[in-house]
Design an enzyme around this catalytic site. Sequence first.
Site, mmCIF file in Angstrom:
data_model
loop_
_atom_site.group_PDB
_atom_site.id
_atom_site.type_symbol
_atom_site.label_atom_id
_atom_site.label_comp_id
_atom_site.label_asym_id
_atom_site.label_seq_id
_atom_site.Cartn_x
_atom_site.Cartn_y
_atom_site.Cartn_z
ATOM 1 N N ARG A 179 -10.255 -11.580 1.950
ATOM 2 C CA ARG A 179 -11.069 -12.651 1.363
ATOM 3 C C ARG A 179 -10.332 -13.999 1.374
ATOM 4 O O ARG A 179 -10.960 -15.053 1.433
ATOM 5 C CB ARG A 179 -11.507 -12.250 -0.052
ATOM 6 C CG ARG A 179 -10.374 -12.006 -0.998
ATOM 7 C CD ARG A 179 -10.785 -11.185 -2.218
ATOM 8 N NE ARG A 179 -10.940 -9.759 -1.893
ATOM 9 C CZ ARG A 179 -11.280 -8.838 -2.792
ATOM 10 N NH1 ARG A 179 -11.509 -9.170 -4.048
ATOM 11 N NH2 ARG A 179 -11.403 -7.584 -2.426
ATOM 12 N N LYS B 166 0.836 -1.200 0.000
ATOM 13 C CA LYS B 166 0.000 0.000 0.000
ATOM 14 C C LYS B 166 0.868 1.246 0.000
ATOM 15 O O LYS B 166 1.995 1.205 0.492
ATOM 16 C CB LYS B 166 -0.836 0.042 1.286
ATOM 17 C CG LYS B 166 -1.967 -0.941 1.349
ATOM 18 C CD LYS B 166 -2.713 -0.802 2.672
ATOM 19 C CE LYS B 166 -3.838 -1.797 2.790
ATOM 20 N NZ LYS B 166 -4.924 -1.596 1.822
HETATM 21 N N1 BES Z 1 -8.047 -3.712 4.567
HETATM 22 C C1 BES Z 1 -8.276 -3.295 3.249
HETATM 23 C C2 BES Z 1 -9.598 -2.567 3.055
HETATM 24 C C3 BES Z 1 -9.782 -1.247 3.761
HETATM 25 C C4 BES Z 1 -9.595 -0.068 3.073
HETATM 26 C C5 BES Z 1 -10.223 -1.195 5.056
HETATM 27 C C6 BES Z 1 -9.807 1.139 3.709
HETATM 28 C C7 BES Z 1 -10.418 0.011 5.692
HETATM 29 C C8 BES Z 1 -10.218 1.191 5.016
HETATM 30 C C9 BES Z 1 -8.267 -4.502 2.300
HETATM 31 O O1 BES Z 1 -7.512 -5.589 2.688
HETATM 32 C C10 BES Z 1 -7.724 -4.014 0.998
HETATM 33 O O2 BES Z 1 -6.585 -3.697 0.942
HETATM 34 N N2 BES Z 1 -8.597 -3.954 0.002
HETATM 35 C C11 BES Z 1 -8.254 -3.514 -1.286
HETATM 36 C C12 BES Z 1 -8.854 -4.514 -2.215
HETATM 37 C C13 BES Z 1 -8.300 -4.525 -3.572
HETATM 38 C C14 BES Z 1 -6.836 -4.906 -3.595
HETATM 39 C C15 BES Z 1 -9.117 -5.502 -4.362
HETATM 40 C C16 BES Z 1 -8.862 -2.135 -1.515
HETATM 41 O O3 BES Z 1 -9.945 -1.882 -0.996
HETATM 42 O O4 BES Z 1 -8.244 -1.335 -2.177
HETATM 43 ZN ZN ZN Z 2 -5.461 -5.443 2.015
#
Ligand code: BES
Ligand code: ZN
Length: 490
Positions: free
Chosen positions: A342, A268
Amino acid sequence: MRLPSVKLALDPRRSTDLVIMGVFERTAPSTHGLPKRIVNAAVRACESPGFKALDGQVRRVETSGADREVVEVHGLGPKGTFNERKLRKWIARVAVAAGQEGCKKAGLVTPDHPAAKGRRSLSVLTEVLLSGYRFDRFRKSPSARRLQKIQVVPPLGEDSIYGEALPVAKKLATSVAWARDLGNTPPNVATPVWMAEQASELAGDLGMKVEVLGSEELLAKGMGGIVAVGSGSSNSPRLVRLEWGEEGETVALVGKGVTFDTGGISIKPSQGMEEMKYDKCGACAVLGMARAAADLKLPLRFRAYLPLVENMPDGKSYRPADIIRSYNGKTVEVIDTDAEGRMILADAMAWAAEEKPDTLLEFSTLTGAAVVALGSHGAALYSPHEDLVRELLAAGDSSGDRLWQMPLWEEFREEMKGVHGDLKNLGSRWGGANNAAAFLANFVGRVQRWAHVDIAGTAYEASREEGISGATGFGVPLITDWLLSRTERF
Ligand code: BES
Ligand code: ZN
Ligand code: ZN
């Protein structure tokens, strides 16, 4: 964590620093259960120039006599558009502000509105109790700026239901505060092992059965998703299963417990990454729900499943292109290691489903897309069962943990089909919360009823304001409300 003490009704003599009262536009302040001097002061405040009880308007006046108290009248806007959620927010705001101003004891006059009556008394009192919540375990000296004693005046005719609600609210608020504490605990302390220890302690205290699977057991059991996501961290993964209750329907609760989500190899951006300590809030909420249900001795059988991992980049991390076999045998092609929730939920939900519960509910901070869709004003609800949707939406309204139904369309399931595996862990960019939900639908087996709740927008408040920022415990009031009405306990 210590919550304020709450009593119902004001002491007839001067006993508070401050009396807080809500009034609606074009209605007289309620006088029920109030000493004359308070009523007179409230009327004077309402008659002060320019006061129309518009939302957010405040007037302060002092009572007359030797022991002066401050009466604070808050405009709540029109009665017709007021609701449970506005009431909860108002209580939190005024009680936190009073504490921050140095006030220790306050009276709170509940507005005369359906949102504060009947079963709604539970969420009113829970919010009052939680207004004293602070996370200060890591401070040298805990903040003293909070209310310690609150006297709540119920609306007219509601005294007995408030009396019944108070002991329930204390247990619920304690469970919410605990879920918040767990969520707020930083990732250098709250590792998967630490989370499993907290769950085991809870189990010991409330007589639950607990099972904790470590890396080797996870590998042996075929929990490929949890093993893969956990492999990049020196904090090894765990899967906790809690069991409680011998009678009634079986409810399985699953919660995403990513103790820190860096994104892994698909790392990230660093800005805001500190918020990813809240990526365990699904698991924390499920622990809070388990605590409330057992503490209230609800006549049901519940099972909780908590997959706990840390998602880190490392030479041992799982990577894009890996193909992982989940507990139910389906294979998943990894496209993005940041879609790790997931991966671990697949195993935990498949295990939960295998044990054939009547209802399976899963909570996760799963996607940023859910936050794009609903902001922080509600969580995304996915379920193919209309009766369950109706029940949960109703519990959302009455508890103030609001939900909004989202679609589980076929097209989203199509998007998640793999090229070299059965599934892939990333769909197209659009509708990202929906294709994540469609992915999870592959792991519920033939369970009678299931729902997925994406709490990414509601699990925490990212503001920097003390007393407001941090984990919310979202889901604990919601599910406690749902369980209470199913078991007709309150
Ligand atoms: N933990 C994150 C989702 C999240 C985002 C929680 C903002 C709280 C606040 C999750 O694991 C993630 O990184 N999701 C990605 C999914 C994508 C890679 C398909 C996202 O939401 O960008
Ligand atoms: Zn994630
Ligand atoms: Zn995550």
